[in-house]
Design a protein around this motif. Structure first.
Motif, short mmCIF file in Angstrom:
data_model
loop_
_atom_site.label_atom_id
_atom_site.label_comp_id
_atom_site.label_asym_id
_atom_site.label_seq_id
_atom_site.Cartn_x
_atom_site.Cartn_y
_atom_site.Cartn_z
N ALA A 165 -74.08 -20.07 33.13
CA ALA A 165 -72.68 -19.47 32.73
C ALA A 165 -72.00 -18.80 33.87
CB ALA A 165 -72.58 -18.84 31.29
N LEU A 166 -72.87 -17.82 34.31
CA LEU A 166 -71.99 -16.88 35.53
C LEU A 166 -71.71 -17.74 36.38
CD1 LEU A 166 -73.55 -13.35 36.36
CD2 LEU A 166 -73.15 -15.56 38.23
N VAL A 170 -71.68 -10.49 31.55
CA VAL A 170 -71.96 -11.44 30.56
C VAL A 170 -73.40 -11.37 30.51
CG1 VAL A 170 -72.26 -13.71 31.96
CG2 VAL A 170 -71.55 -13.63 29.48
N ARG A 181 -77.39 -17.66 30.38
CA ARG A 181 -76.33 -16.61 31.03
C ARG A 181 -76.14 -17.02 32.39
NH1 ARG A 181 -75.04 -12.82 27.30
NH2 ARG A 181 -76.02 -13.01 25.36
N THR A 191 -67.37 -12.37 35.78
CA THR A 191 -68.35 -12.95 34.77
C THR A 191 -69.58 -11.89 34.65
OG1 THR A 191 -69.46 -13.90 36.95
CG2 THR A 191 -67.52 -15.21 35.58
N GLY A 209 -62.38 -14.35 34.20
CA GLY A 209 -63.82 -14.56 34.49
C GLY A 209 -64.95 -14.27 33.34
N LEU A 210 -64.65 -12.94 32.81
CA LEU A 210 -65.57 -12.60 31.52
C LEU A 210 -65.41 -13.57 30.36
CD1 LEU A 210 -67.21 -10.78 30.44
CD2 LEU A 210 -65.40 -9.17 29.58
N GLY A 217 -68.62 -20.05 35.71
CA GLY A 217 -67.26 -19.18 35.75
C GLY A 217 -66.98 -18.81 37.05
N ALA A 218 -67.91 -18.49 37.97
CA ALA A 218 -67.53 -17.92 39.44
C ALA A 218 -66.84 -19.03 40.05
CB ALA A 218 -68.73 -17.41 40.01
N ILE A 272 -64.28 -16.59 30.58
CA ILE A 272 -64.97 -18.00 30.64
C ILE A 272 -66.57 -18.05 30.27
CG2 ILE A 272 -65.47 -19.81 32.82
CD1 ILE A 272 -62.90 -18.67 33.99
N ALA A 273 -67.20 -17.01 30.97
CA ALA A 273 -68.25 -16.89 30.85
C ALA A 273 -68.98 -16.90 29.36
CB ALA A 273 -69.00 -15.93 31.75
N THR A 291 -62.71 -13.14 40.06
CA THR A 291 -63.39 -14.10 38.88
C THR A 291 -64.78 -13.92 39.03
OG1 THR A 291 -61.30 -15.69 38.99
CG2 THR A 291 -63.44 -16.48 37.90
#
Length: 299
Positions: A219-220, A69, A216, A66, A202-203, A223-224, A205-206, A62
């Motif tokens: 968000a990373l 992104v 960003r 991310t 994961g991508l 997401g992680a 989600i971000a 996951t």
């Protein structure tokens, strides 16, 4: 023109710094885990340690998913649907080959007839699907929305989306934990397959968080962090299976039911919603085949 180039260079400079920072943090964490592994294996049981490793591998999938992104603006709906279909195919194959078939075999080893094993596993599957459905009813389902030029969703909706993703990751951690706790031969291939499925997740989600106006880098990180529920439930389920071998077929069936419900109720309908059902179905078939090969080759 010069101002435009300066802005472009500044944006990519920030993205590069984020990537380097995340890589350093990930590398440092990996070194700490490697150094601590020798100590941990002396403290906890091998099955628990194996479940923790599998859960951490899924969480790593996951987190790695991310990373793009930071360098990309958007993903087309066609590609998004194909990625969702691919993830659904991996989870479907894991449900069949890594959970349901071992559950039936485990019930048979405990003395159940073929009819009894089938009924026991069916009941466990229905209970697992009902449990995830009940959790999902506690909040509205925001679905997987990729950022576009439209106005961003409201922050409460984004929060609900993150919660829904966390709920979606619970059966994946359960599956890894039950298979590792039971010492199944396919436990490693199951964890690897789910980690691959977590990359596109994961991508997505971000991208949703960025589309809502979030930075960003933040968000990373969020997401992680959404994948951290997987090692938690992996260890919990591995411990429960280790308490009593009688729980093994039930645990496998519960995890299978939860994963089956997540695929059929969320992933497949969402992957067909934007009009790219063919691409999503091809992605599902590819994901199913990949997980089937991993499960049979690494078992």
């Amino acid at each position: 023109m010069r101002t435009l180039l300066q802005g472009f260079s500044s944006a990519h400079g920030r993205a590069l710094r984020y990537v380097i920072g995340f890589a350093v943090m990930l590398g440092g964490s990996t070194l700490l885990l490697v150094q601590a592994s020798s100590f941990v294996t002396q403290v906890i049981e091998p099955q628990i340690w194996r479940a923790l490793q599998g859960g951490l591998l899924c969480a790593l999938g996951t987190a790695l998913g991310t990373l793009p992104v930071l360098l990309m603006r958007d993903v087309s709906p066609r590609v998004t649907d194909m990625l969702l279909g691919f993830g659904g195919g991996v989870m479907l194959a894991a449900t069949v080959f890594s959970l349901l078939i071992p559950a039936l075999e485990s019930a048979g080893d405990q003395g159940f007839s073929k009819w009894g094993a089938g009924c026991l596993v069916s009941l466990g599957l229905l209970l697992g699907a009902s449990a995830l459905f009940g959790l999902g009813r506690l909040l509205p389902q925001p679905g997987f929305e990729v950022a576009s030029g439209d106005s961003p969703p409201l922050p409460p909706r984004v929060l609900l989306f993150v919660i829904a993703v966390v709920l979606h990751n619970i059966p994946e951690g359960m599956a890894v934990g039950v298979s590792a706790g039971a010492g199944l031969a396919g436990a490693d291939s199951l964890a690897m397959g789910i980690a691959l499925q977590d990359l596109p997740e994961g991508l997505i989600i971000a991208l949703v968080l960025v589309g809502a106006g979030m930075g960003r880098g933040k968000a990373l990180l969020i997401g992680a962090a959404s994948g951290l529920v997987e090692p938690l439930f992996a260890v919990l389920c591995a411990w429960l299976v280790g308490v009593s071998a009688l729980l093994l077929p039930w645990g496998l069936a519960l995890a299978a039911g939860a994963m089956l419900f997540a695929v059929t109720h969320e992933i497949i309908p969402e992957s067909h919603r934007k009009g790219f059902a063919t691409e999503a179905s091809l992605g599902l078939a590819a994901g199913f085949c990949l997980m089937m090969v991993l499960d049979t080759a690494l078992a």
